[in-house]
Design a protein around this motif. Structure first.
Motif, short mmCIF file in Angstrom:
data_model
loop_
_atom_site.label_atom_id
_atom_site.label_comp_id
_atom_site.label_asym_id
_atom_site.label_seq_id
_atom_site.Cartn_x
_atom_site.Cartn_y
_atom_site.Cartn_z
N PRO A 69 51.20 42.58 31.71
CA PRO A 69 50.92 41.27 30.94
C PRO A 69 49.96 40.41 31.37
O PRO A 69 49.95 40.22 32.65
CB PRO A 69 52.36 40.47 30.68
CG PRO A 69 53.24 41.68 31.04
CD PRO A 69 52.86 42.29 31.98
N GLY A 70 48.71 39.82 30.72
CA GLY A 70 48.02 38.81 31.60
C GLY A 70 46.82 39.87 31.94
O GLY A 70 46.10 38.97 32.66
N ALA A 71 46.63 41.07 32.07
CA ALA A 71 45.70 41.80 32.63
C ALA A 71 44.83 42.52 31.44
O ALA A 71 45.46 42.80 30.53
CB ALA A 71 46.25 42.87 33.47
N GLY A 72 43.62 42.52 31.73
CA GLY A 72 42.83 43.29 30.87
C GLY A 72 42.37 44.84 31.45
O GLY A 72 43.44 45.46 32.13
N HIS A 73 41.04 45.26 31.42
CA HIS A 73 40.80 46.71 31.71
C HIS A 73 40.67 46.77 33.42
O HIS A 73 40.82 47.77 33.85
CB HIS A 73 39.41 46.94 31.25
CG HIS A 73 39.01 48.61 31.22
ND1 HIS A 73 39.60 49.12 30.65
CD2 HIS A 73 37.88 49.00 31.72
CE1 HIS A 73 38.96 50.46 30.54
NE2 HIS A 73 37.99 50.56 31.36
N GLY A 74 40.63 45.37 33.87
CA GLY A 74 40.74 45.75 35.49
C GLY A 74 41.93 45.07 35.97
O GLY A 74 42.09 43.96 36.43
N ILE A 75 42.92 45.73 35.86
CA ILE A 75 44.21 45.40 36.61
C ILE A 75 44.50 45.03 37.83
O ILE A 75 44.98 44.03 38.14
CB ILE A 75 45.18 46.47 36.27
CG1 ILE A 75 45.44 46.82 34.63
CG2 ILE A 75 46.60 45.96 36.60
CD1 ILE A 75 46.32 48.12 34.53
N VAL A 76 43.44 45.78 38.67
CA VAL A 76 43.55 45.45 40.07
C VAL A 76 42.91 44.01 40.23
O VAL A 76 43.37 43.39 41.08
CB VAL A 76 42.72 46.32 40.68
CG1 VAL A 76 41.20 46.46 40.39
CG2 VAL A 76 42.73 46.37 42.41
N ALA A 77 42.13 43.62 39.54
CA ALA A 77 41.43 42.30 39.88
C ALA A 77 42.59 41.25 38.90
O ALA A 77 42.49 40.10 39.45
CB ALA A 77 40.08 42.25 38.96
N ASP A 78 43.06 41.43 37.96
CA ASP A 78 43.82 40.55 37.24
C ASP A 78 45.23 40.16 37.80
O ASP A 78 45.90 39.24 37.57
CB ASP A 78 43.85 40.81 35.84
CG ASP A 78 42.80 40.57 35.09
OD1 ASP A 78 41.93 39.90 35.59
OD2 ASP A 78 42.58 41.09 34.07
#
Length: 282
Positions: free
Chosen positions: A258-267
């Motif tokens: 939840p709260g993550a986009g295509h760049g999970i590692v950044a979010d």
């Protein structure tokens, strides 16, 4: 560094030793091979974030054929998922890597599935992050872009997904690029990436819309981790859900962020690496 895999030199880089001093012996750790997205990008998108894993695995970065510092930038006849999948095995053979953990992010996930299906006994584990196994779900993608960025972003996404012309790609990058992430994006990552725009456009017009690994995923033999951000506009949650449904149920682990986009590692970096470490160590 480059390695010749038979008519093509692939650029690769290594972080962490495979053999590590452990008292009176040398202990061998697993090798994690990272397959970058795009297509048309390069391995630098993984740096420096994935250095966090070098304490438990040897990390291999490389640029796909036609991308970055690798050969094949003009050999469009070989810009195929079957070739890219075979390149992963050839790279491992050249570097004497056996039973790797292979992680594909976005387009890299397509390559990871191609590799694992063409060489099912080779990987020890598979990680599929923010990816898809079937043709684009354009209506869903446009809706997510609209939800995150409004009607103008939705229109730019619709035009780019229909035909990634130079103008459409420019508008897409401006209006939709920032929506890939829920956290502020580091623009230096884009600046230091070596791009192959022609490869990206040709793939999106071609094999991206014909590929379908779903009927074959039941042949995967290794434990597989599937990860997706709930706000991923490019490979929305349904893309991962159908991958999970197609994989052998006893081998798959599914994690949503939840709260993550295509760049999970950044979010969601803390949870992202916690999940990766647990899967690697299992």
């Amino acid at each position: 560094m480059r390695v010749d895999i038979g008519g093509c030199r692939l650029f690769f880089d290594v972080e962490g030793a495979r053999l590590r001093p452990d008292g009176a012996r040398m202990r061998e750790v697993s090798t994690l091979i990272l397959l970058h997205g795009g297509p048309g990008a390069d391995h630098s998108i993984f740096k420096p974030a994935y250095s966090h894993l070098a304490d438990i695995v040897q990390v291999i970065y490389f640029d796909h054929r036609g991308d970055g510092r690798s050969d094949g930038r003009d050999d469009s006849a070989r810009w195929r998922l079957s070739q890219w999948g075979d390149d992963v095995k050839a790279l491992c053979d050249a570097l004497e890597i056996e039973r790797p953990i292979v992680m594909g992010v976005s387009f890299g996930g397509y390559v990871a599935m191609s590799y694992a299906l063409r060489h099912p006994d080779h990987p020890a584990k598979l990680i599929l992050c923010s990816t898809a196994a079937s043709p684009s779900k354009k209506d869903i993608q446009v809706k997510v872009f609209e939800r995150l960025g409004g009607a103008e972003a939705g229109a730019a996404a619709r035009a780019f997904l229909a035909d990634p012309t130079r103008d459409a790609a420019r508008d897409f990058r401006r209006l939709c690029g920032p929506l890939y992430h829920r956290s502020p994006h580091d623009r230096d990552i884009d600046a230091r990436t070596i791009w192959n725009a022609r490869l990206m456009a040709e793939f999106r017009r071609g094999e991206r819309e014909t590929m379908n690994f779903l009927p074959e995923l039941k042949r995967i033999k290794c434990p597989t981790l599937v990860m997706v951000g709930d706000d991923d506009p490019m490979t929305p949650v349904p893309c991962s859900e159908e991958i999970v449904a197609a994989l052998p149920s006893n081998l798959v682990r599914f994690e949503r962020f939840p709260g993550a986009g295509h760049g999970i590692v950044a979010d969601q970096p803390e949870r992202f690496f916690k999940v990766l470490r647990a899967f690697i160590d299992a």
